[in-house]
Design an enzyme around this catalytic site. Structure first.
Site, short mmCIF file in Angstrom:
data_model
loop_
_atom_site.label_atom_id
_atom_site.label_comp_id
_atom_site.label_asym_id
_atom_site.label_seq_id
_atom_site.Cartn_x
_atom_site.Cartn_y
_atom_site.Cartn_z
N HIS A 21 87.81 8.29 18.80
CA HIS A 21 86.87 8.17 17.68
C HIS A 21 86.20 6.80 17.66
O HIS A 21 85.16 6.62 17.03
CB HIS A 21 87.63 8.40 16.37
CG HIS A 21 86.84 9.07 15.30
ND1 HIS A 21 85.78 9.92 15.54
CD2 HIS A 21 86.97 9.03 13.95
CE1 HIS A 21 85.30 10.36 14.38
NE2 HIS A 21 86.00 9.83 13.41
N ASN A 67 83.74 7.04 7.48
CA ASN A 67 83.12 7.89 6.46
C ASN A 67 82.15 7.16 5.54
O ASN A 67 81.46 7.79 4.74
CB ASN A 67 84.19 8.57 5.61
CG ASN A 67 85.10 9.44 6.45
OD1 ASN A 67 84.87 9.65 7.64
ND2 ASN A 67 86.14 9.96 5.84
N ASP A 92 81.13 9.36 18.90
CA ASP A 92 81.85 10.30 19.74
C ASP A 92 81.36 11.72 19.45
O ASP A 92 80.82 11.98 18.38
CB ASP A 92 83.36 10.21 19.47
CG ASP A 92 83.72 10.52 18.02
OD1 ASP A 92 83.18 9.83 17.12
OD2 ASP A 92 84.50 11.44 17.76
#
Length: 188
Positions: A21, A67, A92
């Site tokens: 990630h 986020n 990603d």
């Protein structure tokens, strides 16, 4: 001098450094090491300034967690007066085979929470995305563990060459333009 904001998405913290990630952070770290430039802690992230062929590339690693990445992107875009067309977000992508490159001028978030928040904060999907394939080699229900998992030994062997290619893409974006960059690098 033309300015570009290159945003690598990732999560802060030692436990995330080598995770799939965090490829956005990894690409920017690679470029910074290669060019002997340092990141400094700034508002909403870490920033390094890279000058190449009359262009200034601001390399941003948001420290807001994935986020909430849009907050950092919006802040630095406005502070540095960087137009939308000079922004590239590196992320990603589970839908691409490992190391595969996909560059697009705009598009949906594809379920990626970092892109979702950037779209919300910028109130548009019209910015360049540089998606780096991490593949989808996980069992049903294991997506989070896979994305937040570390690279395999085989992937680690191939990563340096892919990181070098990613550095070329960033430079091309600022010097050759997005259309040429997409033509030259998509699918590689």
């Amino acid at each position: 001098m033309k300015k570009f904001l290159i945003v690598g998405l990732g999560n802060i913290g030692a436990e995330y450094v080598n995770t799939r990630h965090n490829i956005g952070f990894k690409i920017l770290d690679f470029l910074a090491r290669k060019e002997a430039i340092d990141f400094e802690t700034v508002k909403l992230g870490s920033l390094a300034e890279y000058k190449f062929k009359g262009r200034t590339f601001l390399l941003l690693k948001p420290n807001t967690y994935m986020n909430l990445s849009g907050k950092a992107v919006q802040y630095w875009m406005e502070k540095e007066k960087i137009p939308l067309e000079n922004i590239m977000v590196i992320t990603d992508d589970l839908n691409l085979a490992f190391g595969t490159i996909r560059i697009r001028l705009k598009g949906s978030d594809g379920g990626h929470n970092g892109l979702k928040n950037i779209n919300l904060m910028l109130n548009t999907q019209n910015y360049t995305r540089f998606r780096f394939g991490i593949s989808d080699e996980f069992k049903k229900g294991q997506q989070v563990n896979y994305v937040l998992g570390e690279w395999s030994d085989e992937e680690n062997v191939k990563l340096p060459e892919r990181l070098e290619l990613a550095s070329e893409i960033i430079r091309s974006f600022g010097t050759a333009g997005i259309e040429n960059t997409m033509s030259n690098f998509n699918g590689k």
